[in-house]
Design an enzyme around this catalytic site. Structure first.
Site, PDB file in Angstrom:
ATOM      1  N   ASN A  74       0.853  -1.068   0.302  1.00 29.19           N
ATOM      2  CA  ASN A  74      -0.264  -0.445   0.339  1.00 29.19           C
ATOM      3  C   ASN A  74       1.069   1.197   0.330  1.00 29.19           C
ATOM      4  O   ASN A  74       1.777   1.244  -0.062  1.00 29.19           O
ATOM      5  CB  ASN A  74      -0.800   0.119   1.118  1.00 29.19           C
ATOM      6  CG  ASN A  74      -2.177   1.088   1.236  1.00 29.19           C
ATOM      7  OD1 ASN A  74      -2.229   1.756   0.334  1.00 29.19           O
ATOM      8  ND2 ASN A  74      -3.459  -0.471   1.088  1.00 29.19           N
ATOM      9  N   HIS A 112      24.192   1.992  12.185  1.00 30.43           N
ATOM     10  CA  HIS A 112      24.818   2.881  11.925  1.00 30.43           C
ATOM     11  C   HIS A 112      25.316   2.210  13.337  1.00 30.43           C
ATOM     12  O   HIS A 112      24.716   2.184  14.533  1.00 30.43           O
ATOM     13  CB  HIS A 112      24.625   4.487  12.337  1.00 30.43           C
ATOM     14  CG  HIS A 112      23.397   5.120  11.051  1.00 30.43           C
ATOM     15  ND1 HIS A 112      23.954   5.487   9.710  1.00 30.43           N
ATOM     16  CD2 HIS A 112      22.022   5.115  11.048  1.00 30.43           C
ATOM     17  CE1 HIS A 112      23.656   5.501   8.724  1.00 30.43           C
ATOM     18  NE2 HIS A 112      22.170   5.047   9.997  1.00 30.43           N
ATOM     19  N   GLY A 134      -0.436  -1.422   8.842  1.00 33.89           N
ATOM     20  CA  GLY A 134       0.204  -0.339   8.598  1.00 33.89           C
ATOM     21  C   GLY A 134       0.743   0.153   9.728  1.00 33.89           C
ATOM     22  O   GLY A 134       0.943  -0.247  10.622  1.00 33.89           O
ATOM     23  N   ALA A 172      -0.713  -4.097  13.011  1.00 32.62           N
ATOM     24  CA  ALA A 172      -0.314  -2.610  13.148  1.00 32.62           C
ATOM     25  C   ALA A 172       0.465  -2.188  13.956  1.00 32.62           C
ATOM     26  O   ALA A 172       0.352  -2.306  15.126  1.00 32.62           O
ATOM     27  CB  ALA A 172      -1.755  -1.951  12.662  1.00 32.62           C
TER      28      ALA A 172
END
Length: 186
Positions: A83, A113, A140, A158
């Site tokens: 999406n 990092h 999501g 989500a």
């Protein structure tokens, strides 16, 4: 070993390397072009995605906008759908199996990092691959961090932040993401 080889081997590499910057800009330009194609022009969008990504099958779709670092480190399986607002920082391999569905605003980060500030400030970084199995659904706003493997037949809820491997046949969610229940296969 050049900087790209170090990057793909998971070793410290110079992210400001001239050749890597050139490849990064190529991918960013292609993503910009992709994100500005009319949504109704499916053929042009599919063709450009095949140019951006390292490997695709036949049935796949990524909604715009889509952003990645290099593109050639991304492999997607059959029946792949992402999406809006997919972000993949592919300084290492990112492999998705078949039947993978990704909700909006999801991010996959292979880049890391150093914790040592002096090393980090020299533009040195390292990366680890992300592997996603078959039949996986990401809700999501999920973030998947470097070095993570997600097994087959998994649902990630989500808003999860996936910091560690997730085994097959389960539902997992949270920050940090953890297995909530196993799924019995019939």
């Amino acid at each position: 070993m050049n900087e790209k080889e170090k990057m793909l081997a998971g070793e410290l590499y110079d992210s400001s390397d001239k050749e890597l910057k050139k490849e990064l800009k190529r991918a960013k330009d292609l993503c910009f072009e992709y994100n500005n194609i009319k949504p109704s022009n499916d053929a042009k969008r599919s063709k450009l995605l095949k140019k951006i990504l390292g490997s695709t099958k036949e049935l796949f779709w990524i909604e715009a906008p889509f952003t990645c670092d290099y593109g050639y480190n991304i492999e997607i399986g059959e029946h792949f759908y992402a999406n809006h607002n997919l972000l993949i920082l592919d300084t290492n391999k990112v492999k998705f199996g078949d039947n993978v569905f990704i909700g909006p605003n999801c991010s996959f980060y292979t880049a890391n990092h150093p914790l040592d500030v002096e090393t980090r400030n020299k533009s040195l970084e390292y990366s680890e691959p992300i592997i996603v199995g078959d039949n996986v659904w990401f809700g999501g706003n999920v973030v998947v961090l470097s070095g993570v493997t997600v097994g087959d037949n998994v649902t990630i809820g989500a808003g999860s932040v996936v910091t560690k491997d997730i085994p097959s046949n389960c539902v997992a969610y949270g920050n940090p993401c953890r297995v909530i229940k196993n799924i019995e296969r019939e």
